[in-house]
Every structure is written in structure tokens, then in C-alpha cells.
Motif scaffolding. Structure first.
Motif, short mmCIF file in Angstrom:
data_model
loop_
_atom_site.label_atom_id
_atom_site.label_comp_id
_atom_site.label_asym_id
_atom_site.label_seq_id
_atom_site.Cartn_x
_atom_site.Cartn_y
_atom_site.Cartn_z
N THR A 1 16.24 -29.36 2.63
CA THR A 1 16.75 -28.14 2.00
C THR A 1 16.45 -28.18 0.51
O THR A 1 16.38 -29.25 -0.10
N ASN A 2 16.29 -27.00 -0.08
CA ASN A 2 16.02 -26.94 -1.52
C ASN A 2 16.22 -25.49 -1.99
O ASN A 2 15.26 -24.77 -2.24
N ASP B 1 13.59 -23.47 0.32
CA ASP B 1 12.89 -22.90 -0.83
C ASP B 1 11.80 -21.91 -0.45
O ASP B 1 11.26 -21.21 -1.30
#
Length: 286
Positions: free
Chosen positions: A121-122, A108
């Protein structure tokens, strides 16, 4: 002699892999484009593998239009996720090791530290989400894999930031370049070389990060390109802290490369030195 399949042969990384393969004569490398190996066509993939056997498959094919993916969601997912799932299943069936190229956009961009492979993770856009889903499918279906995340790829080939700046700089177009995002420009030739070194050394399976060293904004990248282009000294370059894009981008997505450097006994060159070397070659071409 071990056989290596490369998908996405006509893309910039595919073309750099073709150049790099000349230095690794211990491999028989077969390059395919989407007319033969289309990640959007499971039938075509299965048919090709039914007639061929490979020790390694380097998947350099992907849907990479970040903004268009926001509306073209199905195709992005079909290629980057579902197509990769099918490829992983085929590699499992055929006993093929998969080297899959992924992206810094699975993050992100909110971390102030360089991202390591184990960070959460994003993704904040459809492209990043589709690439992450592809990673997850590989981890689910295939043990013998390398997922290689990279960032801000450019080269002498195809459509990329370097060639866009050179094109518009030559036309005298005013270049308004954002300072909002920080990452690492990565020379696709360096990435291609590392991929082949990975085939030679075959380190522990899993996720790795590779990018050139250092960090900059897109504006810094453009400024460095022009600094290495004597013929474009008169090009007009301006900063902007608000460059509208259809898809959201990570604010800071710098990748930590210590894991792959240790595994392959390599040192990632700095992005400025790598860019300068590539552009020196471009500037001396007839």
C-alpha cells in the motif's frame, strides 16, 4: 438469531445494506447513524456498545470527501483512523466480528496489474492514508475482522458519480469528464449483497477486495450512464485529460477480486451489466 450492527445507515452503502438485509432473514440487523454511533465520538460508541451486544458489526461509516480531507485532515483521521481504532477495541472487548469497508485509494495507482490483497500500500492523498491507518489499527487490535476494499461506489442513493451525471445531464450542463484515472465502478447493491454472504459463510479472517468486473475511465463511466439514459441523449459529454482536483488520485486502481469470489463462491458481475440493471430500474420508476 445472530445480531448485526450497521453503522453509517444513512449513507449510500448503509441504505443498500438495508435493502439487502431483507433477503437475509436469519440475521437481526440494527441500523445506526452518527446520532447513535458516531465514529468521531469514542464516548458515544462505548456507551452504545455497553447497552447492546452484537455478533457482527458492519462499519459502513466513513469520512469520504477526498478533496476536503486534504485540509480537513484531523476530522478525516478522527473518523477513518482513530474512530476505527476505538471500534476495533470495543469489538475485541465485546467478542464482535468487524466487517470494515475500505478503499482502492490505499494504493498509489502505479501498478499496471490489478491489485491483490497482499500488494504494498502507498496512499497518495489524506483520505487514502486515513483509511489505511484504520486498516492497520484493525489488524493490530482485532483478530476477528474482515477488511473489504472496494472502488468507485455508486447506487441509486445519495451523492455519487451516477447521480451527479444524471442531475447535470438533465440540466443540460456540459459534462467535462476526466480520462486520467482508471478503475472499476462498483454498484453498492452488489457490495451489500456480498457483505451479507460474508456473514453467512464466514471465510478466513483478513483483507478482501470486492468490485465489479472490468475497468474504465471516469469518462467511460459517464458515457455508459448516458447510454443507459434514453431521456439524456442530448446531454453534452466531453473528454478532458486534465481535470484539476485538490487531492491526488491513483492513476490506475483496479482491484483483483479472485480471493473473495473463491471464498464466497460468487462471481462479481461486470460493471456495465450491473450499471445497466440498476438504471433499468431507475428508468422504469414512476
Amino acid at each position: 438469531m445472530k445480531r448485526v450492527l450497521v453503522t453509517g445507515a444513512n449513507g449510500q452503502l448503509g441504505r443498500c445494506l438495508k435493502d439487502a438485509s431483507l433477503e437475509f432473514s436469519e440475521f437481526e440487523v440494527i441500523f445506526t447513524d452518527r446520532t447513535v454511533m458516531d465514529l468521531g465520538s469514542p464516548i458515544k460508541m462505548a456507551d452504545y456498545f455497553s447497552k447492546n451486544n452484537f455478533d457482527f458489526c458492519i462499519n459502513a461509516a466513513a469520512y469520504t470527501n477526498v478533496d476536503k480531507a486534504e485540509t480537513d485532515t484531523k476530522e478525516a483521521r478522527d473518523i477513518n483512523a482513530e474512530g476505527v481504532k476505538k471500534l476495533a477495541e470495543i469489538c475485541l472487548e465485546k467478542g464482535t466480528t468487524l466487517i470494515h469497508i475500505s478503499t482502492d485509494y490505499v494504493f498509489d495507482g502505479e501498478s499496471l496489474e490489478d491489485y491483490v490483497e497482499t500488494d504494498a500500500t502507498n496512499p497518495i492523498n489524506v483520505y487514502g492514508a486515513s483509511k489505511l491507518k484504520g486498516e492497520q489499527y484493525i489488524e493490530q487490535y482485532l483478530k476477528t475482522h474482515y477488511i473489504l476494499r472496494t472502488s468507485w461506489l455508486y447506487s441509486q442513493y445519495g451523492h455519487n458519480f451516477l447521480n451527479t451525471i444524471l442531475k447535470h445531464g438533465a440540466l443540460g450542463t456540459e459534462l467535462k469528464i476526466t480520462t486520467e484515472q482508471t478503475g472499476t465502478p462498483t454498484n453498492a447493491n452488489d457490495l451489500a449483497n456480498v457483505i451479507f454472504k460474508m456473514l453467512v459463510r464466514t471465510p478466513e479472517y483478513g483483507i478482501y477486495h470486492f468490485a465489479n468486473k472490468g475497468a474504465c475511465t471516469w469518462y467511460d463511466f459517464a458515457k455508459e450512464i448516458l447510454a443507459n439514459s434514453p431521456q439524456l441523449k442530448a446531454a453534452k459529454l466531453a473528454k478532458t485529460d486534465h481535470y484539476p482536483t485538490f487531492a491526488a488520485r491513483p492513476e490506475r486502481s483496479v482491484l483483483n477480486t479472485k480471493k473473495i469470489e473463491k471464498a464466497l463462491n460468487v462471481v462479481a458481475p461486470s460493471w456495465t451489466i450491473s450499471l445497466k440493471g440498476l438504471m433499468k430500474g431507475l428508468n422504469t420508476q414512476p
